[in-house]
Design an enzyme around this catalytic site. Structure first.
Site, mmCIF file in Angstrom:
data_model
loop_
_atom_site.group_PDB
_atom_site.id
_atom_site.type_symbol
_atom_site.label_atom_id
_atom_site.label_comp_id
_atom_site.label_asym_id
_atom_site.label_seq_id
_atom_site.Cartn_x
_atom_site.Cartn_y
_atom_site.Cartn_z
ATOM 1 N N GLU A 73 0.817 -1.220 0.000
ATOM 2 C CA GLU A 73 0.000 0.000 0.000
ATOM 3 C C GLU A 73 0.847 1.264 0.000
ATOM 4 O O GLU A 73 0.401 2.314 -0.452
ATOM 5 C CB GLU A 73 -0.932 -0.008 1.227
ATOM 6 C CG GLU A 73 -2.375 0.171 0.829
ATOM 7 C CD GLU A 73 -3.351 -0.013 1.969
ATOM 8 O OE1 GLU A 73 -4.353 -0.696 1.753
ATOM 9 O OE2 GLU A 73 -3.135 0.530 3.073
ATOM 10 N N HIS A 83 7.933 -26.705 1.081
ATOM 11 C CA HIS A 83 7.229 -27.794 0.402
ATOM 12 C C HIS A 83 6.107 -27.286 -0.487
ATOM 13 O O HIS A 83 5.260 -28.052 -0.915
ATOM 14 C CB HIS A 83 6.688 -28.790 1.444
ATOM 15 C CG HIS A 83 7.793 -29.427 2.217
ATOM 16 N ND1 HIS A 83 8.365 -30.621 1.869
ATOM 17 C CD2 HIS A 83 8.475 -28.992 3.311
ATOM 18 C CE1 HIS A 83 9.332 -30.918 2.725
ATOM 19 N NE2 HIS A 83 9.423 -29.937 3.603
ATOM 20 N N LYS A 110 -13.892 1.228 -3.374
ATOM 21 C CA LYS A 110 -14.827 1.593 -2.291
ATOM 22 C C LYS A 110 -16.011 2.364 -2.859
ATOM 23 O O LYS A 110 -17.164 2.112 -2.527
ATOM 24 C CB LYS A 110 -14.120 2.495 -1.261
ATOM 25 C CG LYS A 110 -13.191 1.773 -0.327
ATOM 26 C CD LYS A 110 -12.779 2.753 0.785
ATOM 27 C CE LYS A 110 -11.510 2.328 1.464
ATOM 28 N NZ LYS A 110 -10.930 3.367 2.305
HETATM 29 O O1 PA5 Z 1 -3.123 1.930 5.800
HETATM 30 C C1 PA5 Z 1 -4.276 2.303 5.687
HETATM 31 O O2 PA5 Z 1 -4.605 3.476 5.884
HETATM 32 C C2 PA5 Z 1 -5.394 1.334 5.347
HETATM 33 O O3 PA5 Z 1 -4.940 0.074 5.027
HETATM 34 C C3 PA5 Z 1 -6.356 1.229 6.514
HETATM 35 O O4 PA5 Z 1 -5.673 0.731 7.646
HETATM 36 C C4 PA5 Z 1 -7.566 0.354 6.228
HETATM 37 O O5 PA5 Z 1 -8.155 0.702 5.021
HETATM 38 C C5 PA5 Z 1 -8.589 0.489 7.343
HETATM 39 O O6 PA5 Z 1 -8.947 1.818 7.499
HETATM 40 P P1 PA5 Z 1 -9.627 2.372 8.799
HETATM 41 O O7 PA5 Z 1 -8.690 2.222 9.945
HETATM 42 O O8 PA5 Z 1 -9.941 3.785 8.480
HETATM 43 O O9 PA5 Z 1 -10.865 1.557 9.008
#
Ligand code: PA5
Length: 409
Positions: free
Chosen positions: A269, A290, A401
């Protein structure tokens, strides 16, 4: 913690030489300067004790009241918690009698199954979402809200913004903060990880001390001392100069399996954007010898292997085996066999001329885990500078989303 680059450097042609790595050293100061301009808060977390203290205080207040803890969260609001439980309490913690059990509901199709395992009145639901609007988490919160009283909830969210904050304020539910300048996937050392860990009785002081020591290493201008910079440099140069764009994270410890999952999100990410990126792959030693090793050894040279070696593990001994073909196993402990298999696999991978390095830790404990968290987070900060991208946002997840919202509406 040690970062061992010897196998990589010995490889010569496919690997990298130390002088080549050292040529990058002058970038440390520039990268640190640019990183500090971004005002990211994760580096300060080990020093700022407020999250630690508020987590400990609230956990102390609730101690003994609940048999089970259920975290409702996803992504950065789930992976660090899972890793803390598995690494420091063991992956089979929920089967032990000590309790409290800790379930992390980070998918949508397990709600009913987990519910069947719980005595709802004796369950604490920790709802974690930085944005306060994540549909998976908020749907689960509303589901359980119908079933238990408000005394069974704690919220961990942004200090000001978001729906969860508003709901918490209107129902007077105890809330802990995720600082605004700490992104979701960098939040494991905020209340997100610390509060559930405190409920499990994890040694938070040592966790934070390990992290603090690594935060110092991150600031070192001398490359020998700056382990996160070394790691980022190897990843970047292998990708950029040699077309090796994947990193296989392969701990030889079941306790660290979910650390590899946590890292996968962090790398994917943070760095996967603007047409660039490194692909993280998780593997578990010895299990995946394995399942994936054939590809790793004889497939394309497009992966950097990052082994995590734990020097001290404990396990029972294999009894005497009379069978002449198997008696070489006799009298060795299981962890000895595991350590030997790591040596064998590492040597084989090197003989196949695949780039590999090893993160070596003396044992799996809170201090070392704190070091590992910061080591990886800081390496991401350097990678962001190498690739000249913002490692701290995730614009590419918005579209799916938005479309889900439209389809459901
Ligand atoms: O790193 C990030 O910002 C995302 O992966 C969030 O952790 C994830 O989408 C969850 O978001 P939130 O904590 O707002 O529910």
């Amino acid at each position: 913690m040690k970062l061992r680059l010897d196998a990589l450097i010995e490889l010569g042609f496919y690997g990298l030489s130390w002088p080549r790595l050292k040529q990058e050293e002058e970038k440390i100061s520039v990268f640190l300067e640019r990183f500090h301009e971004k005002e990211q808060g994760f580096l300060q977390l080990p020093k700022v004790k407020s999250a630690l203290l508020s987590s400990l205080k609230l956990a102390e207040k609730l101690r003994g009241r609940f048999e089970d803890i259920v975290v409702l969260g996803i992504g950065g609001s789930a992976l660090g918690v899972t890793c803390l439980r598995d690494a420091l309490k063991g992956p089979f913690w929920n089967f032990k009698k000590e309790g409290p059990r800790l379930f992390v509901l980070d998918n949508l199709d397990t709600v009913g199954e987990v519910e069947e395992l719980l005595n709802l009145d004796k369950t604490l639901f920790v709802v974690i979402t930085k944005s306060g609007t994540t549909p998976e988490t908020m749907a689960q919160y509303h589901y359980f809200k119908e079933k238990v009283s408000k005394e069974n909830f704690i919220f961990i969210t942004d200090p000001k913004e978001g729906e969860l904050r508003k709901i918490g304020a209107s129902y007077d539910i105890p809330m802990l903060d995720i600082p605004q300048n700490v992104g979701g996937r960098f939040s494991v050392l905020t209340a997100v990880g610390l509060f559930p860990a405190a409920l499990l009785g994890i040694d938070l002081e040592s966790l934070m001390k390990g992290a603090e020591d690594m935060a110092h290493s991150f600031q070192a201008k001398d490359m020998e001392l700056n382990l996160p910079f070394q790691f980022a440099t190897v990843q970047y140069l292998l990708d950029w100069e040699r077309g090796i764009p994947m990193t296989v994270m392969m701990p030889y410890s079941s306790r660290l399996h979910t650390l590899a999952d946590w890292y996968r999100q962090l790398l994917a990410e943070s760095i996967g954007k603007e047409g660039r990126g490194l692909t993280p792959i998780t593997a578990l030693g010895v299990t995946d010898q394995h399942s994936q090793l054939q590809l790793y050894n004889e497939g394309p040279t497009d992966k950097l292997f990052c082994f995590i070696e734990v020097l001290k593990q404990s396990s029972p001994m294999i009894p005497t085996i009379e069978n002449p073909k198997l008696n070489y196993l006799s009298g060795h402990r299981f962890d000895e066999l595991m350590a030997t298999e790591l040596k064998g696999t590492r040597q084989a991978i090197s003989e196949y001329k695949k780039p590999n390095l090893t993160l070596e830790i003396p044992e799996v404990n809170a201090y070392e885990l704190g070091q590992l968290f910061l080591f990886f987070e800081c390496s991401i900060a350097f990678l962001g500078e190498y690739y000249r991208i913002n490692a701290f946002d995730q614009p590419g997840v918005e579209l799916s989303k938005k479309l889900t919202r439209q389809l459901l509406s």
